[in-house]
Motif scaffolding. Structure first.
Motif, PDB file in Angstrom:
ATOM      1  N   ARG A  54       0.838  -1.208   0.000  1.00  0.00           N
ATOM      2  CA  ARG A  54       0.000   0.000   0.000  1.00  0.00           C
ATOM      3  C   ARG A  54       0.873   1.258   0.000  1.00  0.00           C
ATOM      4  NH1 ARG A  54      -1.664   3.794   3.099  1.00  0.00           N
ATOM      5  NH2 ARG A  54      -0.611   3.014   4.933  1.00  0.00           N
ATOM      6  N   LYS A  55       1.909   1.260   0.835  1.00  0.00           N
ATOM      7  CA  LYS A  55       2.808   2.422   0.884  1.00  0.00           C
ATOM      8  C   LYS A  55       3.502   2.628  -0.452  1.00  0.00           C
ATOM      9  CE  LYS A  55       3.865   2.624   5.808  1.00  0.00           C
ATOM     10  NZ  LYS A  55       4.921   2.540   6.814  1.00  0.00           N
ATOM     11  N   ARG A  56       3.910   1.528  -1.090  1.00  0.00           N
ATOM     12  CA  ARG A  56       4.580   1.626  -2.393  1.00  0.00           C
ATOM     13  C   ARG A  56       3.634   2.211  -3.435  1.00  0.00           C
ATOM     14  NH1 ARG A  56       5.275  -1.470  -7.053  1.00  0.00           N
ATOM     15  NH2 ARG A  56       7.346  -1.278  -7.971  1.00  0.00           N
ATOM     16  N   GLU A  57       2.370   1.727  -3.425  1.00  0.00           N
ATOM     17  CA  GLU A  57       1.399   2.242  -4.385  1.00  0.00           C
ATOM     18  C   GLU A  57       1.142   3.727  -4.174  1.00  0.00           C
ATOM     19  OE1 GLU A  57      -2.024  -0.259  -3.996  1.00  0.00           O
ATOM     20  OE2 GLU A  57      -1.064  -1.952  -5.007  1.00  0.00           O
ATOM     21  N   VAL A  58       1.041   4.147  -2.915  1.00  0.00           N
ATOM     22  CA  VAL A  58       0.832   5.573  -2.610  1.00  0.00           C
ATOM     23  C   VAL A  58       2.028   6.378  -3.085  1.00  0.00           C
ATOM     24  CG1 VAL A  58       0.665   7.234  -0.727  1.00  0.00           C
ATOM     25  CG2 VAL A  58      -0.753   5.182  -0.690  1.00  0.00           C
ATOM     26  N   ARG A  59       3.245   5.844  -2.821  1.00  0.00           N
ATOM     27  CA  ARG A  59       4.459   6.549  -3.240  1.00  0.00           C
ATOM     28  C   ARG A  59       4.526   6.664  -4.763  1.00  0.00           C
ATOM     29  NH1 ARG A  59       9.005   4.187  -4.647  1.00  0.00           N
ATOM     30  NH2 ARG A  59       8.508   2.267  -3.558  1.00  0.00           N
ATOM     31  N   LEU A  60       4.206   5.568  -5.451  1.00  0.00           N
ATOM     32  CA  LEU A  60       4.230   5.590  -6.915  1.00  0.00           C
ATOM     33  C   LEU A  60       3.189   6.553  -7.474  1.00  0.00           C
ATOM     34  CD1 LEU A  60       4.738   1.804  -7.749  1.00  0.00           C
ATOM     35  CD2 LEU A  60       6.397   3.656  -7.973  1.00  0.00           C
ATOM     36  N   MET A  61       2.003   6.585  -6.844  1.00  0.00           N
ATOM     37  CA  MET A  61       0.962   7.501  -7.300  1.00  0.00           C
ATOM     38  C   MET A  61       1.410   8.957  -7.114  1.00  0.00           C
ATOM     39  SD  MET A  61      -3.119   7.512  -6.361  1.00  0.00           S
ATOM     40  CE  MET A  61      -2.764   7.208  -4.663  1.00  0.00           C
ATOM     41  N   LYS A  62       2.003   9.255  -5.971  1.00  0.00           N
ATOM     42  CA  LYS A  62       2.506  10.617  -5.731  1.00  0.00           C
ATOM     43  C   LYS A  62       3.608  10.957  -6.724  1.00  0.00           C
ATOM     44  CE  LYS A  62       1.512  11.034  -0.813  1.00  0.00           C
ATOM     45  NZ  LYS A  62       2.107  11.171   0.531  1.00  0.00           N
ATOM     46  N   ASN A  63       4.475   9.975  -7.007  1.00  0.00           N
ATOM     47  CA  ASN A  63       5.560  10.197  -7.952  1.00  0.00           C
ATOM     48  C   ASN A  63       5.010  10.485  -9.343  1.00  0.00           C
ATOM     49  OD1 ASN A  63       7.720   9.809  -9.798  1.00  0.00           O
ATOM     50  ND2 ASN A  63       8.834   8.714  -8.226  1.00  0.00           N
ATOM     51  N   ARG A  64       3.989   9.711  -9.771  1.00  0.00           N
ATOM     52  CA  ARG A  64       3.376   9.949 -11.087  1.00  0.00           C
ATOM     53  C   ARG A  64       2.786  11.350 -11.163  1.00  0.00           C
ATOM     54  NH1 ARG A  64       0.500   5.175 -10.176  1.00  0.00           N
ATOM     55  NH2 ARG A  64       1.843   3.429 -10.665  1.00  0.00           N
ATOM     56  N   GLU A  65       2.100  11.754 -10.093  1.00  0.00           N
ATOM     57  CA  GLU A  65       1.480  13.076 -10.063  1.00  0.00           C
ATOM     58  C   GLU A  65       2.558  14.166 -10.123  1.00  0.00           C
ATOM     59  OE1 GLU A  65      -1.445  15.647 -10.428  1.00  0.00           O
ATOM     60  OE2 GLU A  65      -1.775  13.495 -10.298  1.00  0.00           O
ATOM     61  N   ALA A  66       3.643  13.986  -9.386  1.00  0.00           N
ATOM     62  CA  ALA A  66       4.740  14.956  -9.390  1.00  0.00           C
ATOM     63  C   ALA A  66       5.384  15.026 -10.776  1.00  0.00           C
ATOM     64  CB  ALA A  66       5.785  14.591  -8.338  1.00  0.00           C
ATOM     65  N   ALA A  67       5.562  13.867 -11.417  1.00  0.00           N
ATOM     66  CA  ALA A  67       6.148  13.837 -12.766  1.00  0.00           C
ATOM     67  C   ALA A  67       5.225  14.535 -13.754  1.00  0.00           C
ATOM     68  CB  ALA A  67       6.395  12.393 -13.200  1.00  0.00           C
ATOM     69  N   ARG A  68       3.926  14.300 -13.634  1.00  0.00           N
ATOM     70  CA  ARG A  68       2.947  14.952 -14.516  1.00  0.00           C
ATOM     71  C   ARG A  68       3.017  16.475 -14.352  1.00  0.00           C
ATOM     72  NH1 ARG A  68      -1.506  12.513 -12.687  1.00  0.00           N
ATOM     73  NH2 ARG A  68      -1.157  10.748 -14.054  1.00  0.00           N
ATOM     74  N   GLU A  69       3.086  16.922 -13.106  1.00  0.00           N
ATOM     75  CA  GLU A  69       3.162  18.355 -12.822  1.00  0.00           C
ATOM     76  C   GLU A  69       4.470  18.939 -13.358  1.00  0.00           C
ATOM     77  OE1 GLU A  69       1.994  22.081 -11.240  1.00  0.00           O
ATOM     78  OE2 GLU A  69       0.902  20.272 -11.760  1.00  0.00           O
ATOM     79  N   CYS A  70       5.558  18.189 -13.213  1.00  0.00           N
ATOM     80  CA  CYS A  70       6.854  18.636 -13.715  1.00  0.00           C
ATOM     81  C   CYS A  70       6.823  18.790 -15.234  1.00  0.00           C
ATOM     82  CB  CYS A  70       7.934  17.640 -13.294  1.00  0.00           C
ATOM     83  SG  CYS A  70       9.601  18.135 -13.745  1.00  0.00           S
ATOM     84  N   ARG A  71       6.240  17.812 -15.925  1.00  0.00           N
ATOM     85  CA  ARG A  71       6.134  17.902 -17.393  1.00  0.00           C
ATOM     86  C   ARG A  71       5.269  19.084 -17.812  1.00  0.00           C
ATOM     87  NH1 ARG A  71       5.753  12.252 -16.727  1.00  0.00           N
ATOM     88  NH2 ARG A  71       3.497  12.360 -16.805  1.00  0.00           N
ATOM     89  N   ARG A  72       4.178  19.320 -17.069  1.00  0.00           N
ATOM     90  CA  ARG A  72       3.301  20.452 -17.388  1.00  0.00           C
ATOM     91  C   ARG A  72       4.059  21.778 -17.230  1.00  0.00           C
ATOM     92  NH1 ARG A  72       0.759  24.336 -15.161  1.00  0.00           N
ATOM     93  NH2 ARG A  72       1.330  23.764 -13.047  1.00  0.00           N
ATOM     94  N   LYS A  73       4.793  21.906 -16.130  1.00  0.00           N
ATOM     95  CA  LYS A  73       5.558  23.138 -15.901  1.00  0.00           C
ATOM     96  C   LYS A  73       6.637  23.324 -16.960  1.00  0.00           C
ATOM     97  CE  LYS A  73       4.982  23.793 -10.960  1.00  0.00           C
ATOM     98  NZ  LYS A  73       5.670  23.870  -9.656  1.00  0.00           N
ATOM     99  N   LYS A  74       7.288  22.227 -17.363  1.00  0.00           N
ATOM    100  CA  LYS A  74       8.329  22.317 -18.383  1.00  0.00           C
ATOM    101  C   LYS A  74       7.736  22.774 -19.704  1.00  0.00           C
ATOM    102  CE  LYS A  74      11.985  19.684 -20.618  1.00  0.00           C
ATOM    103  NZ  LYS A  74      12.645  18.376 -20.753  1.00  0.00           N
TER     104      LYS A  74
END
Length: 111
Positions: A54-74
């Motif tokens: 569960r912790k891994r899935e939450v971490r991966l979901m947060k990471n995906r969201e952060a990557a999406r936001e990073c790509r949007r900002k770029k």
């Protein structure tokens, strides 16, 4: 009756009372005094695995969201730079034309 060692109350199997594990303390307590760990601190290997998953899935979901936001900002940053380049190119072109016009005027006056 004193309870020592790894004796366990197994009434949790019936669902009546939460299970507590009796632990022998590191210090010597008077006979008849025991320490208990709450059921929340005792996890089976399956619970630990589920919690880790569960912790891994939450971490991966947060990471995906952060990557999406990073790509949007770029993308936004690159678009802003492209607009700035276009404005500066137009300004440069205008200044070059103005310079040519001023050179023509200056050269005609010198004659």
């Amino acid at each position: 009756m004193a309870v020592t060692g790894d004796d366990t109350e197994s009434s949790a199997a019936t669902g009546d009372v939460p299970a507590y594990q009796i632990r022998t303390p590191a210090t010597n307590l008077p006979p008849g005094v025991v320490m208990a760990a709450s059921p929340g601190t005792l996890h089976s290997p399956q619970q630990n695995t589920e919690e880790a998953t569960r912790k891994r899935e939450v971490r991966l979901m947060k990471n995906r969201e952060a990557a999406r936001e990073c790509r949007r900002k770029k993308k936004e940053y690159v678009k802003c730079l492209e607009n700035r380049v276009a404005v500066l190119e137009n300004q440069n072109k205008t200044l070059i034309e103005e310079l040519k016009a001023l050179k023509d005027i200056y050269c005609h006056k010198a004659e």
